[in-house]
Design a protein around this motif. Structure first.
Motif: not given
Length: 347
Positions: A159-172
């Motif tokens: 699911m994390h891969h599906k959302l497209g975020y590789k690092r915590e810093a990438d997440v809004p």
């Protein structure tokens, strides 16, 4: 060499890596089976040409020879049922292969207490001493990345891969708290699955002790019936009678036995015990099976399940029979009815 040239080199030898992945996956399955570790899935992959090329470009200058220096051209993922199985598998792989410690890590250990993310163990290995064998020698210099994770960790990663975020810093920022809470729930689920498994094991032990001491007042469920089957003298007698009559006996799915108990109003293991025939009655039941199926079964063994024995001995309605044995057709019901009537006529 330039990146395009390395890509061409990899294209020429990629079939070798594919053969290694298949052979290695089969070996891992054998190792796990020998150790008695049941897992959800073992899957493998070989890095694609485009992914290989992209990694060389992204990490320009890192690899003198990407074909031997890149540690994840071959990957094998082992998806375990329980957290404790992950630790056992990692320890087992460490004994079976040559671990490259500088490239291996438990990514869970990299997370700070206030970071989200539920990750897995990454173990980079070479084939090690097996390279002395002819069939493994050509793979001696190829590194393999093992990923060992639970089903919950696998679901989180997918699911994390599906959302497209590789690092915590990438997440809004507005979404970080939601993902933190979600990853905590995945981790909690793994802990609870292990707790429930331990509770089941404890309960099964308590049930077994009760049956051995003749205490049969526990409620009917899959665990109590399983404990009863392992420790019941009645079941042992039925098995012995079947053996003497050269009938292949099998226990039936636990769910089937629970369903039969429910259909016949057996609420406790003591009442379930009352549904089973004793030695003399067991002989009558199995002889009835022989009389019906014997002439039609020349050259092959007759197989009779405990569920069929109980159902035949006690009688079920057609509706109950078809609900409990959904794979049986009308012929199955008619044969059951013939055997049951034959038993009744002998009383």
């Amino acid at each position: 060499m330039t990146s395009p040239n390395w890509k061409a080199e990899y294209a020429e030898v990629r079939s070798k890596y594919e053969a290694y992945e298949k052979k290695l996956r089969e070996l891992v399955c054998e190792i796990l089976d020998h150790a008695g570790i049941d897992v959800f899935q073992v899957e493998g992959r070989v890095k694609t040409l485009d992914s290989f090329d992209e990694k060389i470009r992204r990490k320009s200058g890192k690899y003198d020879n990407p074909l031997t220096d890149m540690t994840d051209l071959v990957g094998v993922r082992i998806i375990a049922h329980y957290v404790e199985d992950v630790d056992r598998i990692v320890e087992l792989l460490g004994k079976e292969f040559e671990v490259r410690e500088e490239h291996s890590m438990n990514k869970q250990d990299e997370l700070a207490p206030d970071q989200f993310g539920y990750t897995s163990n990454h173990l980079v290995v070479r084939i090690g001493s097996r390279s002395e064998r002819l069939e493994w020698a050509k793979y001696a210099d190829i590194s393999v990345e093992f990923q060992v994770r639970t089903m919950s960790q696998h679901a989180w990663a997918a699911m994390h891969h599906k959302l497209g975020y590789k690092r915590e810093a990438d997440v809004p920022v507005p979404l970080q708290r939601k993902l933190f809470r979600l990853s905590a729930l995945f981790e909690l689920a793994d802990e609870q699955f292990s707790t429930i498994k331990d509770a089941i094991d404890t309960l099964s032990g308590e049930y077994s002790d009760s049956v051995r001491h003749g205490i049969l007042d526990m409620n009917v469920d899959a665990q109590s019936i399983e404990a009863y089957l392992r420790n019941s003298t009645k079941v042992s007698t039925i098995i012995e009678v079947a053996r003497k009559l050269r009938i292949t006996y099998w226990e039936s799915n636990l769910s089937v036995l629970v369903a039969i108990a429910g259909a016949l109003d057996a609420r406790t293991i003591g009442e379930f015990d009352g549904l089973l025939p004793d030695g003399t009655s067991a002989h009558r039941v199995l002889t009835a099976f022989l009389s019906v199926f014997g002439p039609r079964s020349e050259g092959r063994a007759i197989e009779v399940s405990l569920g069929s024995i109980i159902a035949t001995f006690n009688g079920l309605t057609e509706e109950q029979f078809t609900r409990i044995f959904p794979d049986s057709d009308s012929t199955g019901w008619r044969m059951f009815e013939v055997i049951h009537k034959r038993l009744r006529s002998q009383e």
